[in-house]
Design an enzyme around this catalytic site. Structure first.
Site, PDB file in Angstrom:
ATOM      1  N   GLN A 221      -8.958  -4.144  -3.437  1.00 55.49           N
ATOM      2  CA  GLN A 221      -8.600  -3.537  -4.716  1.00 55.49           C
ATOM      3  C   GLN A 221      -9.743  -3.635  -5.719  1.00 55.49           C
ATOM      4  OE1 GLN A 221      -4.272  -5.569  -4.275  1.00 55.49           O
ATOM      5  NE2 GLN A 221      -4.653  -4.803  -6.316  1.00 55.49           N
ATOM      6  N   ARG A 368       1.909  -7.186  -8.527  1.00 58.93           N
ATOM      7  CA  ARG A 368       2.296  -6.126  -9.464  1.00 58.93           C
ATOM      8  C   ARG A 368       2.600  -6.722 -10.839  1.00 58.93           C
ATOM      9  NH1 ARG A 368       5.616  -0.864  -7.323  1.00 58.93           N
ATOM     10  NH2 ARG A 368       4.722   0.550  -8.846  1.00 58.93           N
ATOM     11  N   CYS A 369       1.611  -7.421 -11.348  1.00 57.46           N
ATOM     12  CA  CYS A 369       1.846  -8.275 -12.511  1.00 57.46           C
ATOM     13  C   CYS A 369       0.509  -8.576 -13.147  1.00 57.46           C
ATOM     14  CB  CYS A 369       2.506  -9.552 -11.997  1.00 57.46           C
ATOM     15  SG  CYS A 369       2.297 -11.022 -12.988  1.00 57.46           S
ATOM     16  N   GLU A 738       3.005  -1.897 -13.300  1.00 59.11           N
ATOM     17  CA  GLU A 738       3.738  -3.119 -12.971  1.00 59.11           C
ATOM     18  C   GLU A 738       4.981  -3.327 -13.820  1.00 59.11           C
ATOM     19  OE1 GLU A 738       0.434  -5.596 -13.989  1.00 59.11           O
ATOM     20  OE2 GLU A 738       1.431  -6.328 -15.768  1.00 59.11           O
TER      21      GLU A 738
END
Ligand code: CDP
Length: 784
Positions: A221, A368-369, A738
């Site tokens: 990523q 996702r944070c 997110e």
């Protein structure tokens, strides 16, 4: 004004995702699709024990097996000073174990062979003699006197404590608690869960023996940051390292860290002189790569007699696993947990955090944070609902009484965050109306009278995304800016190259739309490229919903830079002064004479063919954007549940999700992001759990034990929106990827607690499975 013909793909238009043309046809290029000439395969031998001393490793039988080229151990890596590597949190992590194994699934040795199956067969023939040691599987266990010392190789490390960290003001918080009418306490555990992307992690390392160039295809990523880390770890010159992140099948934070497999495969390719491919299987992914959460939290909320919040006190113990390798900005030991005051105007707060080593996989990634904002949001939203129940005030009313009001923005929180913009009462009102809250409350009362167990959950969360301002945000010293490079070709078509990296979020579509809005080139004429460090400008990558707040802002800024140059060229073409040139969605015209215009395509051609004297040819540029602040998206989620007294099964009857992420670039993509996030939030709330037995065996190591929601379990989501632009983002957008994963777990659990709270049940830890609910009901005599 020039009459605007339809410009395809402007901001706000739900154009179809460009990338889906290849994804839906099965024509994506994921890591495992790549086959290089002469490529070898690697399989990793992992520890069956959570904690054990390695006495001997015998690789002779494995080394003699068909097709085997090499068997790599920690000892061999140590000869090249690569047995240990630095982590993103400034700790060290074993690449291949030399002294001890410290979690089940830890990398012990690797086999390189002609085929994947030969590598896996030979892996079984490696003989490791372990002396098993007692395992530590929780922070409580880690702090017990006489607990086994996990990191005994670290000089000066006398116990399993990693860090103590504080935020806020202890004295003013204590004083406020002393005056409180009521103090509500919640002790809760946000369990370990896993991002579980559909595509697991992997790489192909291809070190060219002749040129020395290391080309590494990797499910990353953050390819640019990884390149720098690789240069620092291996000593290879950075220009000789090329990281290519191809299409990625979901990341959710799991594909941020550097994993030992990447380092071993690269070292093997360097030594052997052939490309080496390593792709994890599902169990390897679940047991050894970056987990999420694992926070034990206690929150105290002080409230006055009118139901106004006075102060918040929070302590958390973080279970970091065997190596402190959380992926988070260097300055924040507990990530961004100190955003814990949420959407509420709480005058003072004090947050303390302690991190511990345990015999569990390391990671602590932001699933996702934004670096632990999920845990913070969960705690405050759960605590607020419990307080409302204990105070006998309606949950929505209690929240409204304590919301930061729209006129208070920019708002400085008790822990020092400056929230950019928000309208929490509005989001709440839209959601309540959409659900029909008042009617439903009456319905709940009526059902309860009939003996039904039913409730409504609320979460009115605030998030913090877009890391971040370089003065505060860095990873291993790298400031967290991001970049966009835009090239407009002579025919008016364009190429946008970015430092961020999509893992399925639709960047090829939405970032083109920003260029369309700013420069007037139709989105279909813009190709977006990401993920190749040789061909894209430097950036810190995609996680924590930072792509739109940072990379999207860079895109708007570089488009404006080109627009300024285009104006000069248009003035030359229109034989007018630059000061008199106006721009309207792809057309330049002289003020007051809209019929006499030049299109951006005319201007692009002239940039290569007909320039004013003294102006450099071409129409291209690059912008590195350091955001002045984070963006603070928010929303209100409402959930209605019905609980079966006989089985404890929770059925989600309705869910309304109202999100505010400022200006929406592509509303359809935003809805898709929210849909996915809500599904993940639902899974975390009710199904997903990575847990361990007393010996440290991981009990969530496959998809029959670690339960992901399918379309069968997932409820229907009813969506709504409000739009409160970010004042500092060039197009007013906030991140959204997110939001739903951050906000929704508390809404789901709050619905369960609302249903059972009047029976005296204050907490059921996630995942809220039927057995836990039934047991809780049974304890208070309410089960059937
Ligand atoms: O960093 P990441 O891409 O995961 O998250 P994001 O910046 O929140 O963006 C997720 C997707 O939603 C991207 O395609 C964005 O461009 C899109 N988005 C949007 O269309 N409008 C917004 N206000 C925020 C995101």
């Amino acid at each position: 004004m020039a009459t605007a013909t339809h410009l395809h793909g402007r901001i706000g238009e739900s154009i179809k995702r460009k990338e889906d043309a290849r994804f839906l046809r099965g024509k994506g290029n994921y890591l495992d699709d790549f086959v290089l000439p002469n490529m070898l395969h690697m399989a990793i031998l992992r520890s069956p024990h959570a904690h054990a001393r390695i006495k001997t490793i015998d690789t002779s039988a494995a080394g003699a097996m068909p097709g085997v080229i090499a068997v790599v151990t920690g000892e061999l890596m140590a000869q090249h000073k690569l047995a240990w590597m630095p982590t993103l949190s400034g700790d060290t992590q074993a690449v291949l174990a030399t002294d001890k194994v410290r979690f089940q699934g830890q990398e012990v040795a690797a086999v390189i062979a002609e085929t994947k199956y030969q590598a896996e067969d030979a892996r079984e023939a490696i003989i490791v003699d372990y002396e098993v040691l007692p395992a530590v599987t929780s922070p409580d266990g880690a702090k017990t006197a006489g607990a086994p010392l996990i990191r005994d190789e670290k000089e000066g490390q006398k116990d399993n404590h990693i860090y103590h960290w504080e935020s806020g003001n202890q004295a003013t918080t204590q004083a406020a608690f002393a005056k409180a009418h009521k103090v509500v306490r919640l002790h809760t555990f946000y369990p370990r869960c896993h991002p579980a992307p559909l595509e697991t992690c992997g790489c192909i390392a291809d070190v060219n023996g002749a040129t020395g160039k290391a080309t590494i295809y990797m499910t990353s990523q953050a390819p640019h940051a990884i390149r720098t880390v690789f240069a620092l770890v291996t000593g290879l010159p950075e220009q000789q390292i090329r990281i290519i992140s191809p299409d990625i099948g979901g990341g959710f934070g799991n594909k941020v860290p550097v994993y030992p497999g990447y380092v071993v495969a690269t070292a093997a390719s360097l030594l052997i002189g052939r490309p080496v491919k390593w792709v994890e299987d599902r169990t390897e992914n679940l047991i050894s790569t970056g987990f999420a959460r694992d926070y034990h939290m206690t929150g105290d909320l002080a409230v006055d007699k009118d139901g106004k919040m006075l102060a918040l006190r929070v302590h958390l113990d973080s279970d970091n696993g065997a190596f402190f390798s959380d992926a988070q900005p260097s300055k924040f030991k507990a990530g961004l947990f100190h955003i814990v005051t949420g959407s509420y105007d709480i005058p003072t707060a004090h947050v303390t955090a302690d991190g511990y080593y345990t015999n569990k996989a390391p990671g602590g990634v932001a699933y996702r944070c934004s670096f632990r904002v999920t845990e913070a949001s969960y705690l405050i939203e759960r605590l607020v609902t419990n307080a409302a129940i204990e105070l006998g005030i309606d949950q929505a009313e209690f929240r409204k009484r304590n919301f930061i009001q729209p006129e208070q923005f920019p708002y400085t929180s008790a822990t020092g965050w400056v929230y950019d913009s928000g309208d929490y009462p509005k989001a709440m009102d839209v959601a309540l109306k959409q659900l029909g809250y008042d009617e439903l409350k009456k319905d709940v009362e009526a059902r309860r009278k009939k003996g039904e167990v039913t409730g409504i959950g609320i979460a009115s969360f605030t998030e913090v995304v877009g890391a971040g301002h370089g003065a505060d945000f860095d990873i291993l010293g790298l400031r967290m800016f991001d970049s966009a490079e835009l090239r407009v070709h002579p025919t008016g078509k364009a190429m946008l190259r970015m430092g961020v990296k999509s893992q399925g979020q639709g960047h090829e579509t939405t970032f083109a739309q920003i260029v369309t809005e700013e420069l007037g080139i139709p989105a279909a004429d813009i190709e977006v490229q990401e993920g190749d460090t040789d061909n894209t400008p430097y950036g810190l990558g995609t996680y924590a919903s930072r792509s739109t707040p940072v990379g999207g802002a860079a895109t708007a800024m570089v488009s404006r830079k080109l627009r300024d140059k285009a104006k000069k060229i248009a003035a030359h073409l229109l034989e007018a002064s630059e000061a008199d040139i106006e721009f309207d969605h792809g057309k330049f015209f002289v003020r007051g004479s809209p019929s006499k215009s030049k299109t951006i395509q005319d201007v692009a051609f002239a940039a290569y063919t007909n320039l004013p004297d003294g102006l450099e040819a071409g129409l291209e540029g690059v912008t590195y954007y350091d955001p002045p602040n984070m963006t603070f998206p928010f929303g209100t989620y409402l959930v209605v549940v019905d609980i079966d007294r006989g089985t404890g099964q929770v059925k989600v009857r309705r869910m309304v999700a109202v999100d505010d992420c400022g200006v929406r670039i592509n509303p359809m993509v935003v809805e898709g992001q929210i849909h996915g996030g809500l599904t993940e939030g639902f899974g975390i709330a009710f199904m997903e759990l990575i847990t361990f037995d007393e010996e440290g065996n991981c009990l969530g190591s496959n998809f029959t034990d670690y339960l992901l929601p399918t379309s069968w379990e997932t409820p229907k989501f009813e969506m709504g929106e409000t739009v409160t632009p970010s004042p500092h983002h060039p197009i007013g957008a906030k991140g959204v990827g997110e939001s739903a994963t951050v906000g929704s777990p508390a809404a789901f659990v709050n619905a369960v607690i609302d249903a059972v709270g009047h029976l005296g049940i204050k907490n059921i830890d996630m995942p809220v499975t039927s057995d836990k609910v039934w047991e809780a009901l049974n304890k208070v005599g309410a089960a059937e």
